[in-house]
Write a protein that holds these residues in place. Structure first.
Motif, PDB file in Angstrom:
ATOM      1  N   HIS A 173       0.814  -1.226   0.000  1.00  0.00           N
ATOM      2  CA  HIS A 173       0.000   0.000   0.000  1.00  0.00           C
ATOM      3  C   HIS A 173       0.846   1.274   0.000  1.00  0.00           C
ATOM      4  N   TYR A 174       2.131   1.185   0.371  1.00  0.00           N
ATOM      5  CA  TYR A 174       2.976   2.372   0.289  1.00  0.00           C
ATOM      6  C   TYR A 174       3.078   2.885  -1.148  1.00  0.00           C
ATOM      7  N   LEU A 175       2.997   1.986  -2.117  1.00  0.00           N
ATOM      8  CA  LEU A 175       3.115   2.397  -3.512  1.00  0.00           C
ATOM      9  C   LEU A 175       1.892   3.170  -3.984  1.00  0.00           C
ATOM     10  N   GLY A 176       0.816   3.146  -3.197  1.00  0.00           N
ATOM     11  CA  GLY A 176      -0.362   3.931  -3.524  1.00  0.00           C
ATOM     12  C   GLY A 176      -0.320   5.344  -2.983  1.00  0.00           C
ATOM     13  N   LYS A 177       0.686   5.651  -2.155  1.00  0.00           N
ATOM     14  CA  LYS A 177       0.792   6.985  -1.557  1.00  0.00           C
ATOM     15  C   LYS A 177       1.312   7.987  -2.589  1.00  0.00           C
ATOM     16  N   GLU A 178       0.710   9.158  -2.618  1.00  0.00           N
ATOM     17  CA  GLU A 178       1.062  10.164  -3.618  1.00  0.00           C
ATOM     18  C   GLU A 178       2.545  10.534  -3.576  1.00  0.00           C
ATOM     19  N   THR A 179       3.086  10.712  -2.368  1.00  0.00           N
ATOM     20  CA  THR A 179       4.472  11.166  -2.288  1.00  0.00           C
ATOM     21  C   THR A 179       5.436  10.080  -2.733  1.00  0.00           C
ATOM     22  N   VAL A 180       5.079   8.829  -2.532  1.00  0.00           N
ATOM     23  CA  VAL A 180       5.915   7.737  -3.031  1.00  0.00           C
ATOM     24  C   VAL A 180       5.926   7.764  -4.558  1.00  0.00           C
ATOM     25  N   GLN A 181       4.753   7.909  -5.163  1.00  0.00           N
ATOM     26  CA  GLN A 181       4.694   8.013  -6.621  1.00  0.00           C
ATOM     27  C   GLN A 181       5.427   9.258  -7.112  1.00  0.00           C
ATOM     28  N   ASN A 182       5.422  10.299  -6.290  1.00  0.00           N
ATOM     29  CA  ASN A 182       6.070  11.554  -6.673  1.00  0.00           C
ATOM     30  C   ASN A 182       7.588  11.430  -6.743  1.00  0.00           C
ATOM     31  N   LEU A 183       8.133  10.367  -6.128  1.00  0.00           N
ATOM     32  CA  LEU A 183       9.562  10.132  -6.247  1.00  0.00           C
ATOM     33  C   LEU A 183       9.988  10.027  -7.711  1.00  0.00           C
ATOM     34  N   LEU A 184       9.179   9.334  -8.502  1.00  0.00           N
ATOM     35  CA  LEU A 184       9.502   9.164  -9.913  1.00  0.00           C
ATOM     36  C   LEU A 184       9.418  10.502 -10.649  1.00  0.00           C
ATOM     37  N   ALA A 185       8.381  11.288 -10.332  1.00  0.00           N
ATOM     38  CA  ALA A 185       8.263  12.601 -10.962  1.00  0.00           C
ATOM     39  C   ALA A 185       9.420  13.514 -10.550  1.00  0.00           C
ATOM     40  N   LEU A 186       9.766  13.480  -9.282  1.00  0.00           N
ATOM     41  CA  LEU A 186      10.848  14.326  -8.776  1.00  0.00           C
ATOM     42  C   LEU A 186      12.157  14.019  -9.500  1.00  0.00           C
ATOM     43  N   ARG A 187      12.435  12.726  -9.663  1.00  0.00           N
ATOM     44  CA  ARG A 187      13.700  12.319 -10.266  1.00  0.00           C
ATOM     45  C   ARG A 187      13.717  12.485 -11.780  1.00  0.00           C
ATOM     46  N   PHE A 188      12.646  12.072 -12.427  1.00  0.00           N
ATOM     47  CA  PHE A 188      12.705  11.915 -13.878  1.00  0.00           C
ATOM     48  C   PHE A 188      11.937  12.974 -14.656  1.00  0.00           C
ATOM     49  N   ALA A 189      11.320  13.935 -13.960  1.00  0.00           N
ATOM     50  CA  ALA A 189      10.649  15.037 -14.655  1.00  0.00           C
ATOM     51  C   ALA A 189      11.319  16.374 -14.354  1.00  0.00           C
ATOM     52  N   ASN A 190      12.464  16.334 -13.664  1.00  0.00           N
ATOM     53  CA  ASN A 190      13.190  17.556 -13.320  1.00  0.00           C
ATOM     54  C   ASN A 190      14.661  17.394 -13.707  1.00  0.00           C
ATOM     55  N   LEU A 191      15.124  18.223 -14.600  1.00  0.00           N
ATOM     56  CA  LEU A 191      16.485  18.100 -15.118  1.00  0.00           C
ATOM     57  C   LEU A 191      17.540  18.299 -14.035  1.00  0.00           C
ATOM     58  N   MET A 192      17.224  19.083 -12.995  1.00  0.00           N
ATOM     59  CA  MET A 192      18.248  19.443 -12.019  1.00  0.00           C
ATOM     60  C   MET A 192      18.680  18.278 -11.136  1.00  0.00           C
ATOM     61  N   PHE A 193      17.826  17.250 -10.942  1.00  0.00           N
ATOM     62  CA  PHE A 193      18.158  16.199  -9.986  1.00  0.00           C
ATOM     63  C   PHE A 193      18.930  15.033 -10.602  1.00  0.00           C
ATOM     64  N   GLU A 194      18.489  14.547 -11.744  1.00  0.00           N
ATOM     65  CA  GLU A 194      19.072  13.309 -12.266  1.00  0.00           C
ATOM     66  C   GLU A 194      20.590  13.378 -12.474  1.00  0.00           C
ATOM     67  N   PRO A 195      21.162  14.482 -12.959  1.00  0.00           N
ATOM     68  CA  PRO A 195      22.632  14.518 -13.111  1.00  0.00           C
ATOM     69  C   PRO A 195      23.375  14.422 -11.775  1.00  0.00           C
ATOM     70  N   LEU A 196      22.697  14.767 -10.659  1.00  0.00           N
ATOM     71  CA  LEU A 196      23.336  14.741  -9.339  1.00  0.00           C
ATOM     72  C   LEU A 196      23.003  13.476  -8.549  1.00  0.00           C
ATOM     73  N   THR A 425       1.456  -1.183 -12.747  1.00  0.00           N
ATOM     74  CA  THR A 425       2.659  -0.385 -12.492  1.00  0.00           C
ATOM     75  C   THR A 425       2.985  -0.263 -11.008  1.00  0.00           C
ATOM     76  N   LEU A 426       1.976  -0.062 -10.162  1.00  0.00           N
ATOM     77  CA  LEU A 426       2.210   0.163  -8.731  1.00  0.00           C
ATOM     78  C   LEU A 426       2.048  -1.114  -7.909  1.00  0.00           C
ATOM     79  N   PHE A 427       2.162  -2.258  -8.564  1.00  0.00           N
ATOM     80  CA  PHE A 427       2.094  -3.533  -7.856  1.00  0.00           C
ATOM     81  C   PHE A 427       3.435  -4.253  -7.991  1.00  0.00           C
ATOM     82  N   VAL A 428       3.666  -5.222  -7.135  1.00  0.00           N
ATOM     83  CA  VAL A 428       4.988  -5.842  -7.001  1.00  0.00           C
ATOM     84  C   VAL A 428       5.031  -7.175  -7.751  1.00  0.00           C
TER      85      VAL A 428
END
Length: 480
Positions: A173-196, A425-428
């Motif tokens: 059920h953690y994979l259903g939490k918005e902020t957990v899903q937002n990890l992917l958006a944070l990393r892969f939808a923002n150019l500033m993070f992935e290079p670091l 996608t959000l299942f194991v």
């Protein structure tokens, strides 16, 4: 496999605590927003001897207690979708009455199975014999899926006898939490993070899942399980995999899960001296006295209620970066968070002016508050006659504020809807589960070999002092 939206949903354990608190409120909220197929019928089943009317009354009481009033629109319509069939899962012949109650779906059937590990095999056999495992049937599996790799394989083999992998939805059920899903958006939808996002720029990562509660109603299960199996094996390793995974080719079930399983296979075997095991004793939470684990249990036990681990991922991106994992019961506050600690700047040009830099830190709060905070260095306003002033200041995004027009959802809303509509996608996946168990089993084997017993800690503290030392040996302080 042909994509379809189920117009039947079968809930096992429909009178249990999970159903009361999460499943029925989630389904009612989805229905109120018109997100459920208008044809859908929901059949609950459990050992309780209820009829349709009694189950609807049970559901109404659950919704009034656990679903905010503003999300109960059209509750009467939702309750009319509900039906109920008692079931003894150990009696294979009783499944035919359940199949008759479910009836023949126009499109397909989704099953949510929450049951004791000992009942998985007879339940799957009963579903198969009664015709409830056909080609247009999906099954969602709620944990626990075994207590180790061997028992997990037994359960997964039993399920695989009736359902192919593309119709099996293992739930975390953690994979259903918005902020957990937002990890992917944070990393892969923002150019500033992935290079670091690698060992060259990140010093370490902390993942904390802290609870203030004790045993509550989970006495028998928890004493057989412990913190390592209950929290680390599933929730924390899934969080670690999302933090550490490589960019998937696309956002689809196969691509995302392929990258997660690579991380899990790259986890280094943990030495016993890189773990700390604890068990709480009497103390105070929020000023209220609480008993110790042994007092709640009514006997002595060597089950851990706290565990801290220093883990490493042996791949190109993360070589040498420690991942500190920490979880426990009766800790000072309830929180789930991920801390990404960046390295300091390579050359501090302001030192000659009396200013000291502090490395940037990204804190991702998952619960109870959903927020993202990035600490940045900034100049303190002034004329600088007494030195150049620098201070770490937070750049914060609070999800409820940033998306004030969006409804805060129960994690199971997303997972139930994805089960009904067929998005994995959000299942194991099975290979993820088995990679997680393989790593956990090796830790437990090390504890047993060295006869490691839990250290005691006072309820209301952050665990045994050895957990603090585990990080401080590396010059790291737990984020609190």
């Amino acid at each position: 496999m042909t994509q379809f939206t189920s117009d039947r949903l079968l809930l096992f354990g429909a009178t249990g605590d999970l159903s009361r608190r999460m499943l029925l409120p989630s389904l009612c909220a989805l229905d109120a927003e018109g997100l459920l197929d208008p044809r859908i019928e929901i059949v609950g089943t459990a050992r309780s001897d209820l009829d349709d009317a009694a189950f609807r009354n049970f559901a109404r009481e659950s919704l009034e207690q656990f679903l905010p009033a503003g999300r109960r629109g059209g509750m009467a319509t939702f309750l009319n979708r509900l039906r109920y069939q008692p079931l003894d899962a150990t009696n294979v012949d009783s499944f035919q009455a359940l199949a008759d109650k479910v009836g023949t779906p126009e499109e397909g059937l989704s099953i949510f199975l929450s049951t004791a590990p000992s009942l998985f095999e007879p339940t799957i056999h009963g579903l198969e014999k009664s015709g409830l495992s056909g080609p247009r049937v999906r099954i969602g599996l709620e944990k626990p899926l075994g207590v180790d790799l061997a028992s997990s394989k037994v359960i997964n083999d039993a399920v695989a006898n009736a359902f192919p992998e593309e119709r099996i939805y293992r739930i975390d059920h953690y994979l259903g939490k918005e902020t957990v899903q937002n990890l992917l958006a944070l990393r892969f939808a923002n150019l500033m993070f992935e290079p670091l996002w690698n060992a060259a720029h990140i010093d370490h990562v902390q993942i904390t899942v802290a609870e203030t509660v004790g045993l509550e109603s989970r006495v028998a299960y928890y004493d057989d399980s412990g913190a390592l199996r209950d929290m680390v094996q599933n929730h924390m390793l899934q969080l670690l995999a999302l933090v550490a995974m490589e960019p998937p080719v696309s956002y689809d079930a196969t691509s995302v899960r392929n990258e997660k399983v690579k991380v899990l296979h790259s986890l280094r075997k943990v030495n016993v001296d890189q773990t700390v095991v604890g068990q709480y004793r009497a103390g105070a939470i929020d000023g209220q006295a609480v008993p110790g684990y042994d007092e709640e249990l009514g006997k002595a036990s060597d089950t851990e209620t706290f565990v801290a681990i220093k883990a490493f991922i042996d791949n190109w991106r993360w070589q040498g970066v420690p991942f500190y994992l920490r979880t426990g019961k009766r800790l000072p506050r309830r929180t789930t968070e991920i801390v990404v600690q960046f390295r300091d700047v390579p050359h501090a040009i302001f030192h000659g002016r009396g200013a000291k830099t502090v490395p940037n830190r990204l804190v991702i709060g998952i619960q109870p508050e959903e927020n993202i905070t990035l600490s940045l260095m900034a100049k303190v306003p002034g004329l600088d006659r007494d030195g150049y002033g620098l201070r770490s200041v937070p750049l914060a995004i609070t999800t409820p504020d940033a998306f004030a027009d969006r409804q805060r959802r129960i994690a199971y809303e997303r997972l139930l809807l994805d089960l009904i509509e067929g998005d994995q996608t959000l299942f194991v996946r099975r290979d993820e589960v088995e990679a997680q168990w393989q790593w956990i089993d090796a830790i437990r084997a090390g504890w047993e070999e060295q006869q490691r017993e839990p250290r005691t800690y006072t309820a209301g503290s952050w665990g045994p002092s050895a957990a603090i030392a585990l990080a401080e040996r590396d010059g790291v302080t737990w984020h609190e």
